[in-house]
Design a protein around this motif. Structure first.
Motif, short mmCIF file in Angstrom:
data_model
loop_
_atom_site.label_atom_id
_atom_site.label_comp_id
_atom_site.label_asym_id
_atom_site.label_seq_id
_atom_site.Cartn_x
_atom_site.Cartn_y
_atom_site.Cartn_z
N SER A 6 99.38 42.42 61.53
CA SER A 6 100.31 41.43 62.07
C SER A 6 99.99 41.01 63.51
O SER A 6 100.84 40.43 64.16
CB SER A 6 101.73 41.99 62.00
N THR A 7 98.81 41.29 63.99
CA THR A 7 98.47 40.86 65.34
C THR A 7 97.03 40.37 65.38
O THR A 7 96.22 40.69 64.52
CB THR A 7 98.60 42.01 66.37
N GLY A 8 96.75 39.62 66.39
CA GLY A 8 95.38 39.19 66.66
C GLY A 8 94.85 39.93 67.87
O GLY A 8 95.54 40.74 68.47
N VAL A 9 93.61 39.66 68.22
CA VAL A 9 93.00 40.30 69.37
C VAL A 9 92.41 39.23 70.26
O VAL A 9 91.56 38.44 69.82
CB VAL A 9 91.89 41.29 68.94
N GLY A 10 92.88 39.14 71.49
CA GLY A 10 92.34 38.18 72.44
C GLY A 10 91.12 38.76 73.15
O GLY A 10 90.86 39.96 73.12
N LEU A 11 90.36 37.90 73.77
CA LEU A 11 89.21 38.35 74.53
C LEU A 11 89.67 38.99 75.84
O LEU A 11 90.50 38.44 76.55
CB LEU A 11 88.28 37.18 74.84
N GLY A 12 89.11 40.14 76.13
CA GLY A 12 89.45 40.84 77.36
C GLY A 12 88.46 40.48 78.46
O GLY A 12 87.56 39.65 78.29
N CYS A 13 88.64 41.09 79.60
CA CYS A 13 87.73 40.90 80.71
C CYS A 13 86.40 41.60 80.43
O CYS A 13 86.35 42.55 79.66
CB CYS A 13 88.32 41.49 81.99
N LYS A 14 85.37 41.14 81.09
CA LYS A 14 84.06 41.78 80.96
C LYS A 14 83.96 42.90 81.98
O LYS A 14 83.28 42.81 82.98
CB LYS A 14 82.94 40.76 81.16
N ASP A 15 84.68 44.00 81.69
CA ASP A 15 84.72 45.11 82.62
C ASP A 15 84.37 46.44 81.96
O ASP A 15 84.67 47.51 82.48
CB ASP A 15 86.10 45.20 83.29
N VAL A 16 83.72 46.38 80.83
CA VAL A 16 83.40 47.58 80.08
C VAL A 16 82.09 48.18 80.57
O VAL A 16 81.11 47.46 80.79
CB VAL A 16 83.31 47.27 78.57
N ILE A 17 82.08 49.48 80.76
CA ILE A 17 80.84 50.18 81.08
C ILE A 17 80.62 51.26 80.04
O ILE A 17 81.56 51.75 79.42
CB ILE A 17 80.86 50.80 82.50
N GLY A 18 79.39 51.63 79.82
CA GLY A 18 79.05 52.63 78.82
C GLY A 18 78.83 53.99 79.44
O GLY A 18 78.95 54.20 80.64
N GLY A 19 78.50 54.92 78.60
CA GLY A 19 78.15 56.27 79.03
C GLY A 19 79.28 57.25 78.91
O GLY A 19 80.45 56.90 78.86
N LEU A 20 78.89 58.51 78.84
CA LEU A 20 79.85 59.61 78.76
C LEU A 20 79.81 60.42 80.04
O LEU A 20 78.75 60.68 80.60
CB LEU A 20 79.52 60.50 77.56
N LYS A 21 80.99 60.83 80.48
CA LYS A 21 81.13 61.58 81.73
C LYS A 21 81.23 63.09 81.48
O LYS A 21 80.63 63.88 82.20
CB LYS A 21 82.38 61.11 82.47
N ALA A 22 82.00 63.47 80.46
CA ALA A 22 82.23 64.89 80.21
C ALA A 22 82.65 65.11 78.76
O ALA A 22 83.12 64.18 78.09
CB ALA A 22 83.30 65.44 81.15
N LEU A 23 82.49 66.34 78.32
CA LEU A 23 82.96 66.77 77.00
C LEU A 23 83.95 67.91 77.20
O LEU A 23 83.83 68.70 78.13
CB LEU A 23 81.80 67.25 76.14
#
Length: 160
Positions: A6-23
């Protein structure tokens, strides 16, 4: 019958970064532990977000060197069976061949457990929720060149 949404998804900002910091490896104090729905409180609006862990668990944090671990969660679908499942996979590479790291990885490889995966963006995923992650591959690599690494790699995966 189609499944509803029942919802759509709008485009977000281009602020995504990759990588893992900790487990974060979950234990009951002495043994690896797999979190289940009985152990947590979900937020009021979704079962995709955990508000609190209600069970007493001990958590061991592993800080990760940059660019040494990946996490993916593939969607697997079967038209024949009318089912879907997810296949989380965590690949960890640790530097050096110290006995302590070898013993630690061997202990992790022998068990099934939940693992918290903290991204560089600050998101936390609980890999192996309900079914635990288990070792599916591992490798020790010593490079040929002077600047090459001496690394141990462990792959943890599951189906849920």
């Amino acid at each position: 019958m189609a499944c509803d949404y029942s919802t759509g998804v709008g485009l977000g900002c281009k602020d995504v970064i990759g990588g893992l910091k900790a487990l974060y490896f979950f234990t009951d104090g002495t043994s690896p532990y797999t979190l289940t729905a009985a152990d947590v409180t979900f937020t009021a609006t979704t079962t995709q977000e955990i508000e609190d862990i209600d069970t007493a668990v001990t958590v061991y944090k592993w800080d990760l060197p940059r660019n040494t671990a990946t996490f993916s969660e593939a969607l697997e679908s079967s038209d024949e069976n009318g089912s879907i499942m997810y296949a989380p996979t965590l690949v960890i590479t640790l530097h050096g061949l110290q006995y302590e790291i070898q013993d630690l990885l061997q202990g992790v490889a022998k068990n099934y457990q939940s693992v918290g995966v903290l991204t560089n963006r600050g998101n936390m995923f609980i890999a192996g929720f309900e079914r635990g992650l288990g070792a599916s591959a591992g490798d020790t690599v010593i490079g040929a060149g002077l600047g090459d690494g001496q690394n141990m790699t462990l792959t943890l995966s599951s189906q849920c």
